[in-house]
Structures are given as C-alpha cells and as structure tokens.
Design an enzyme around this catalytic site. Sequence first.
Site, PDB file in Angstrom:
ATOM      1  N   HIS A 249     -39.244 -26.614 -48.819  1.00 52.44           N
ATOM      2  CA  HIS A 249     -39.784 -25.317 -48.400  1.00 52.44           C
ATOM      3  C   HIS A 249     -38.653 -24.323 -48.164  1.00 52.44           C
ATOM      4  O   HIS A 249     -37.532 -24.693 -47.814  1.00 52.44           O
ATOM      5  CB  HIS A 249     -40.648 -25.434 -47.139  1.00 52.44           C
ATOM      6  CG  HIS A 249     -39.989 -26.135 -45.991  1.00 52.44           C
ATOM      7  ND1 HIS A 249     -39.871 -27.508 -45.927  1.00 52.44           N
ATOM      8  CD2 HIS A 249     -39.388 -25.659 -44.868  1.00 52.44           C
ATOM      9  CE1 HIS A 249     -39.253 -27.847 -44.807  1.00 52.44           C
ATOM     10  NE2 HIS A 249     -38.929 -26.741 -44.145  1.00 52.44           N
TER      11      HIS A 249
ATOM     12  N   ILE B 183     -45.645 -22.134 -37.800  1.00 49.57           N
ATOM     13  CA  ILE B 183     -46.381 -22.230 -36.531  1.00 49.57           C
ATOM     14  C   ILE B 183     -45.458 -22.028 -35.313  1.00 49.57           C
ATOM     15  O   ILE B 183     -45.931 -21.727 -34.216  1.00 49.57           O
ATOM     16  CB  ILE B 183     -47.147 -23.582 -36.453  1.00 49.57           C
ATOM     17  CG1 ILE B 183     -48.356 -23.483 -35.545  1.00 49.57           C
ATOM     18  CG2 ILE B 183     -46.248 -24.723 -36.059  1.00 49.57           C
ATOM     19  CD1 ILE B 183     -49.451 -22.567 -36.015  1.00 49.57           C
TER      20      ILE B 183
ATOM     21  N   HIS C 106     -37.763 -20.932 -45.886  1.00 47.07           N
ATOM     22  CA  HIS C 106     -38.125 -20.064 -44.760  1.00 47.07           C
ATOM     23  C   HIS C 106     -37.847 -18.614 -45.160  1.00 47.07           C
ATOM     24  O   HIS C 106     -36.734 -18.299 -45.608  1.00 47.07           O
ATOM     25  CB  HIS C 106     -37.246 -20.368 -43.530  1.00 47.07           C
ATOM     26  CG  HIS C 106     -37.446 -21.703 -42.906  1.00 47.07           C
ATOM     27  ND1 HIS C 106     -38.105 -21.883 -41.705  1.00 47.07           N
ATOM     28  CD2 HIS C 106     -37.063 -22.945 -43.298  1.00 47.07           C
ATOM     29  CE1 HIS C 106     -38.109 -23.165 -41.383  1.00 47.07           C
ATOM     30  NE2 HIS C 106     -37.479 -23.836 -42.334  1.00 47.07           N
TER      31      HIS C 106
HETATM   32  P1  5GP Z   1     -37.329 -27.596 -41.417  1.00 47.35           P
HETATM   33  O1  5GP Z   1     -37.970 -28.833 -42.053  1.00 47.35           O
HETATM   34  O2  5GP Z   1     -37.010 -26.553 -42.430  1.00 47.35           O
HETATM   35  O3  5GP Z   1     -36.184 -27.936 -40.537  1.00 47.35           O
HETATM   36  O4  5GP Z   1     -38.457 -26.956 -40.458  1.00 47.35           O
HETATM   37  C1  5GP Z   1     -39.829 -27.135 -40.707  1.00 47.35           C
HETATM   38  C2  5GP Z   1     -40.590 -25.917 -40.218  1.00 47.35           C
HETATM   39  O5  5GP Z   1     -41.977 -26.187 -40.401  1.00 47.35           O
HETATM   40  C3  5GP Z   1     -40.385 -25.582 -38.735  1.00 47.35           C
HETATM   41  O6  5GP Z   1     -39.973 -24.237 -38.603  1.00 47.35           O
HETATM   42  C4  5GP Z   1     -41.762 -25.841 -38.110  1.00 47.35           C
HETATM   43  O7  5GP Z   1     -42.091 -24.919 -37.101  1.00 47.35           O
HETATM   44  C5  5GP Z   1     -42.693 -25.727 -39.285  1.00 47.35           C
HETATM   45  N1  5GP Z   1     -43.866 -26.573 -39.146  1.00 47.35           N
HETATM   46  C6  5GP Z   1     -43.880 -27.891 -38.838  1.00 47.35           C
HETATM   47  N2  5GP Z   1     -45.140 -28.366 -38.794  1.00 47.35           N
HETATM   48  C7  5GP Z   1     -45.944 -27.307 -39.083  1.00 47.35           C
HETATM   49  C8  5GP Z   1     -47.364 -27.169 -39.180  1.00 47.35           C
HETATM   50  O8  5GP Z   1     -48.134 -28.109 -38.996  1.00 47.35           O
HETATM   51  N3  5GP Z   1     -47.834 -25.933 -39.482  1.00 47.35           N
HETATM   52  C9  5GP Z   1     -47.003 -24.869 -39.710  1.00 47.35           C
HETATM   53  N4  5GP Z   1     -47.581 -23.688 -39.993  1.00 47.35           N
HETATM   54  N5  5GP Z   1     -45.651 -24.959 -39.611  1.00 47.35           N
HETATM   55  C10 5GP Z   1     -45.138 -26.169 -39.300  1.00 47.35           C
END
Ligand code: 5GP
Length: 132
Positions: free
Chosen positions: A93, A30, A95
């Site tokens: 997850h 998002i 990316h």
């Molecule tokens: P990380 O946990 O790898 O540091 O980042 C989590 C990623 O999930 C971020 O890039 C953030 O933008 C994405 N993210 C967090 N909440 C949501 C959501 O509710 N929907 C979507 N589509 N992406 C999300």
Amino acid sequence: MATIFTKIINGEIPCYKVAEDDRFFAFLDINPLVKGHTLVVPKQEIDYIFDLDDETLGAMQVFAKSVALAIQKAVPCKRIGQAVMGMEVPHAHIHLIPINKESDMIISNPKLKLSAEEFQTIAHDIQQAWNK
Ligand code: 5GP
C-alpha cells in the site's frame, strides 16, 4: 488467509472508500496522521510493494496520482506527501498524506481521532473530486 486490506476490498470489513477501479482501491486510513490520509492498495494480494511487477507498480502509481489530485481538491493543504512502509499490514500500500509542513509526514506523530461523520464527509469529498 486474506489480509485485512483484502477483506476491506471485498466489503467484509467496512471502510471509508474514496476511489476504485478494476485493479486498485483507495480508502481513508483509520488512524490518520492528518485529515485526508489515504491508503492506495492493489487488489492483487502481495505483501511487499517492490515485489509487484513493473507494469502493475507503474499503474498503481498512476492510480495513486489520480487519488492524490482528488485529495488535494478536497482537503486544504500545500502538497500530498507519499510514503511506503508496510511494517504493520502485509498487503502492499501507498500512504497519501496531505501536508503543510515536513513534520506532517512523521509517521510516529499522534494520530487524529475523527468521528464517523468526519470520516464520511472527507471520503465523500475526495470521492466526488476523483469522479470529476
Ligand atoms: P504500514 O503497514 O504502512 O506500516 O501501516 C498500515 C496502515 O494501515 C496504518 O496507518 C493503519 O492505521 C492502517 N490500517 C490498519 N488497519 C486498518 C483498517 O482496518 N482499516 C483502515 N482504514 N486502515 C487500517
């Protein structure tokens, strides 16, 4: 309590889905670094990706590969970069980030603001490519 990604997988929170099978799910980030920035998650709720068993981690990577190939067909770019951080959401997850240069992968870069129509179009194009 269910993670935000489990709620997305279960359809309780909307997302722009690009691919799904019985074990994994992929949807647009998002807050994308670039158009087509996608997250691949296991349906199994586990925080740290390296706590996944070897078979599941391998299958997740193969699923991510199929999604990366679909992104590359749908979004003009040189390569699909891959990153794992998990500093924000405690649900494993990957990316997948379409890149043209090394700096496209810098996670602290400003994020794009896309309209719902732009997200829908990108998700549709990736989904179509993935289904082929
Ligand atoms: P990380 O946990 O790898 O540091 O980042 C989590 C990623 O999930 C971020 O890039 C953030 O933008 C994405 N993210 C967090 N909440 C949501 C959501 O509710 N929907 C979507 N589509 N992406 C999300």
